[in-house]
Design a protein around this motif. Structure first.
Motif, PDB file in Angstrom:
ATOM      1  N   MET A 138      14.840 -37.083 -14.675  1.00  0.00           N
ATOM      2  CA  MET A 138      14.022 -35.881 -14.606  1.00  0.00           C
ATOM      3  C   MET A 138      14.578 -34.771 -15.487  1.00  0.00           C
ATOM      4  O   MET A 138      13.836 -34.038 -16.118  1.00  0.00           O
ATOM      5  N   LEU A 139      15.920 -34.669 -15.520  1.00  0.00           N
ATOM      6  CA  LEU A 139      16.519 -33.638 -16.368  1.00  0.00           C
ATOM      7  C   LEU A 139      16.246 -33.919 -17.837  1.00  0.00           C
ATOM      8  O   LEU A 139      16.093 -32.997 -18.638  1.00  0.00           O
ATOM      9  N   SER A 140      16.189 -35.207 -18.193  1.00  0.00           N
ATOM     10  CA  SER A 140      16.016 -35.529 -19.609  1.00  0.00           C
ATOM     11  C   SER A 140      14.544 -35.540 -20.014  1.00  0.00           C
ATOM     12  O   SER A 140      14.219 -35.471 -21.185  1.00  0.00           O
ATOM     13  N   ILE A 141      13.648 -35.603 -19.014  1.00  0.00           N
ATOM     14  CA  ILE A 141      12.224 -35.706 -19.337  1.00  0.00           C
ATOM     15  C   ILE A 141      11.748 -34.423 -20.008  1.00  0.00           C
ATOM     16  O   ILE A 141      10.850 -34.408 -20.825  1.00  0.00           O
ATOM     17  N   TYR A 142      12.407 -33.324 -19.620  1.00  0.00           N
ATOM     18  CA  TYR A 142      11.914 -32.029 -20.060  1.00  0.00           C
ATOM     19  C   TYR A 142      12.787 -31.559 -21.216  1.00  0.00           C
ATOM     20  O   TYR A 142      13.660 -30.734 -21.067  1.00  0.00           O
ATOM     21  N   LYS A 143      12.534 -32.133 -22.362  1.00  0.00           N
ATOM     22  CA  LYS A 143      13.413 -31.891 -23.501  1.00  0.00           C
ATOM     23  C   LYS A 143      13.307 -30.465 -24.011  1.00  0.00           C
ATOM     24  O   LYS A 143      14.269 -29.874 -24.471  1.00  0.00           O
ATOM     25  N   GLY A 144      12.124 -29.874 -23.906  1.00  0.00           N
ATOM     26  CA  GLY A 144      11.885 -28.543 -24.474  1.00  0.00           C
ATOM     27  C   GLY A 144      12.883 -27.508 -24.006  1.00  0.00           C
ATOM     28  O   GLY A 144      13.227 -26.585 -24.745  1.00  0.00           O
ATOM     29  N   ALA A 145      13.396 -27.650 -22.773  1.00  0.00           N
ATOM     30  CA  ALA A 145      14.267 -26.601 -22.247  1.00  0.00           C
ATOM     31  C   ALA A 145      15.686 -27.095 -22.073  1.00  0.00           C
ATOM     32  O   ALA A 145      16.493 -26.475 -21.399  1.00  0.00           O
TER      33      ALA A 145
END
Ligand code: ADP
Ligand code: MG
Length: 605
Positions: free
Chosen positions: A8-15
């Motif tokens: 989940m942490l890596s899914i949101y690359k933008g931030a």
């Protein structure tokens, strides 16, 4: 460990850089804090004990400066952690919602609406909390423990054993208090789900509850569920509440030990300086606090992990019905609206996605010419709705084929299919907004005249124009400010606005009175012209004039033909007819024309 959480942490690359920045700030803040403690030792040894005022003042100023800088680093970390956790929550919420929208009927059947709601609210909140606490503490705590341990080793090696003992004590005590709390939390979550579902069901059905004077019973049922929730909430709450006092006791005992052993080191054996002891006492705190925080954090991380898993269940779900790769729209010129069912069979899947053994539709064979009207009759549960849902490919057949103008529905892009086939679903659900917005859902660019024409054909124009705001009249949530019959007529009008090639009315006039139903039928015939129309009905009067009437029983077509043919050939059809409209012998010969005078209503059981 924490498989879903890491994903989940890596899914949101933008931030991702928010995360990196916050962890960098954490490291800087810890360094500043520990430097302050080291200076503290210097202050005592070289300043206070040596009586050197310059050193005292200089060191103090350095310490104040470092404290301010460290505070800014900490604030920065907290801010980035909040930003990151909120953005992650929002990102997952939007992504999950979009995914839920893209799923097929079959997927949605299995997730259930209430379940999706919980995932979009509670689970995302859990993840947000876990991300937030995780980011503030997850690196900070181990880093602080490690650095403090090393510094102690350097500064006061003779006291390091006290630190070792304290660490073991903290692990044992926190393990005792917090072990199993995660399990209790998830038990509590389950109870909460139960309370919520009782609540939801009862509030939604509050009128039924009142009508049957079941308020007392339902209140008792709810109180019982709430009591279970209270009981399961108690144990973890007590454990959590004990963390603070337990930590304090450990700190007091550890400080006493430091004063005893450190004090004798300073005064008796003179192997330690006072500064070393003061700093060591501080370092002890810097070990205990992060260890407690870590222990405290674990249940949150674990429930974040569980929730992330539940979110990924939705995100990873494959829509059951999918476009063929590279599928191209069919030339509209070719499409006339002929529908063929060829040995079509269908069964719903069970909750785990496996095929249900019982087929709901068995070997359906139909041939509908473009522009024909076809009526479906059958008891509730005989498969009428399921059958018509196969035409716009809400579900895929298990065996056989469904063809539109000779083309398998699987070979159409779904968007074109849904453009071609318009439905008034059995449950007439409206959206909150205006009447106009509801009518134009299927074709926003339709003209005012087209909209009114459709409303007139659905016998809705009359009651709409009787409202002062006419087509701008408000529709409240789910259309509750309209009667069942009005909702159905609006839903028919909504299906007519896009001028579909194929129109499906699934029991759409069940709540409309017989007179209005006759008016709708007549108007539809005028408006539809070349539109192929599927009528699903409980009332035989609805389908009398259809080109073909299909009689369904337990998913099988037991008779097909027009009214005259069926009266002659199907005893079941005769039976239904007579049970609803009276004995055949008593009726005038032209049944179609006289049905408005017949008052018998209602469907087969
Ligand atoms: N979404 C669904 N999931 C599982 N079973 C369903 C679903 N919808 C309908 N069924 C079952 O399929 C059968 C036919 O239902 P349906 O087509 O709605 O009948 P009808 O419209 O004739 O009343 C029933 O036994 C019903 O319980
Ligand atoms: Mg139905």
């Amino acid at each position: 460990m924490f498989k879903h959480f890491r994903r989940m942490l890596s899914i949101y690359k933008g931030a991702g850089w928010h995360f990196a920045l916050s962890q960098l700030l954490v490291a800087l803040a810890i360094t500043a804090t520990l430097l302050i403690q080291t200076l503290n030792g210097q202050l005592v040894n070289q300043g206070v004990q040596a009586g050197n005022v310059d050193v005292v003042i200089n060191t103090s100023l350095w310490m104040i400066g470092l404290a301010i800088i460290g505070a800014f680093f900490s604030i920065g970390n907290a801010v980035y952690a909040v930003i990151f956790s909120e953005e992650t929550g929002n990102y997952l919420r939007v992504k999950t919602y979009r995914k839920a929208q893209s799923l097929s009927f079959g997927n949605i059947d299995r997730f259930r609406t209430s379940d999706l709601l919980v995932r979009l609210t509670d689970d995302i909140t859990n993840i947000r909390t876990a991300v937030l606490y995780g980011m503030i503490i997850i690196l900070q705590a181990p880093l602080a423990i490690l650095i403090t341990f090393i510094l102690t080793w350097v500064m006061a090696p003779s006291l390091i054993w006290i630190m070792g003992v304290v660490m073991v004590v903290v692990v044992i005590v926190m393990g005792f208090l917090l072990n199993g709390v995660q399990k209790m939390f998830s038990d509590r979550q389950q109870r909460l789900d139960q309370v919520n579902s009782v609540l939801q069901e009862n509030l939604a059905g509050v009128r039924v509850v009142k009508a049957f004077v079941r308020e007392k019973h339902e209140s008792r049922r709810f109180a019982a569920a709430a009591e279970e929730l209270r009981k399961t909430s108690l144990a973890p709450a007590i454990r959590i509440a004990m963390v603070n006092p337990a930590t304090n006791i450990i700190v007091y005992l550890a400080t006493a030990a430091v004063l005893y052993f450190g004090g004798s080191g300073v005064m008796v054996s003179q192997t330690l300086s006072l500064g070393q002891v003061v700093v060591f006492a501080q370092y002890l705190l810097y070990i205990i606090v992060p260890m407690v925080m870590l222990a405290y954090l674990l249940p949150y991380l674990e429930s974040g992990e569980t929730s992330a898993g539940r979110i990924f269940q939705v995100l990873d779900a494959e829509p059951e019905v999918q476009d063929k790769p590279g599928v191209e729209p069919i030339d509209w010129e070719r499409l006339k609206g002929g529908v063929v069912f060829e040995h079509a069979s269908f069964g719903y899947r069970s909750e785990d996605g496996q095929m249900e053994s019982a087929m709901v539709l068995k070997d359906i064979n139909l041939e509908v010419e473009p522009g024909q009207t076809i009526g479906f009759l059958g008891a509730t549960g005989s498969g009428k709705s399921t059958l018509v849902h196969l035409v716009p490919r809400f579900y895929d057949v298990v065996e056989g084929r469904v063809l539109i103008d000779g083309i398998n529905v699987r070979d159409f892009p779904q968007s074109q299919l849904r453009q071609m086939v318009s439905l008034a679903l059995q449950e007439a659900v409206l959206f909150s907004g205006t009447v106009r917005a509801n009518l134009l859902v299927g074709r926003p660019e339709a003209s005012e005249e087209e909209m009114m024409e459709a409303s007139a054909a659905a016998d809705a124009h009359g009651f709409i124009t009787a409202i002062p705001e006419r087509y701008d009249a408000r529709v409240t949530r789910r259309g509750n400010n309209f009667s069942g019959g009005q909702r159905q007529r609006l839903s028919i009008a909504r299906a007519l606005v896009p001028k579909p090639r194929i129109l499906i009315l699934d029991d759409s006039t069940s709540a409309v009175d017989v007179g209005a139903e006759a008016r709708i039928q007549k108007a539809l015939r005028g408006l539809l012209g070349k539109t192929t129309t599927f009528f699903v009905a409980q009332r035989i009067s609805t389908v009398l004039t259809a080109d073909q009437i299909v009689l369904l029983e337990n998913g099988r077509q037991v008779a097909v033909g027009n009214h005259t043919q069926l009266i002659a050939t199907s005893p079941l059809y005769r039976e239904i007819f007579e049970s609803q409209l009276g004995k055949l012998e008593d009726l005038p010969s032209s049944v179609g024309g006289s049905r408005q005078e017949l008052k018998a209503e209602g469907g087969p059981a």
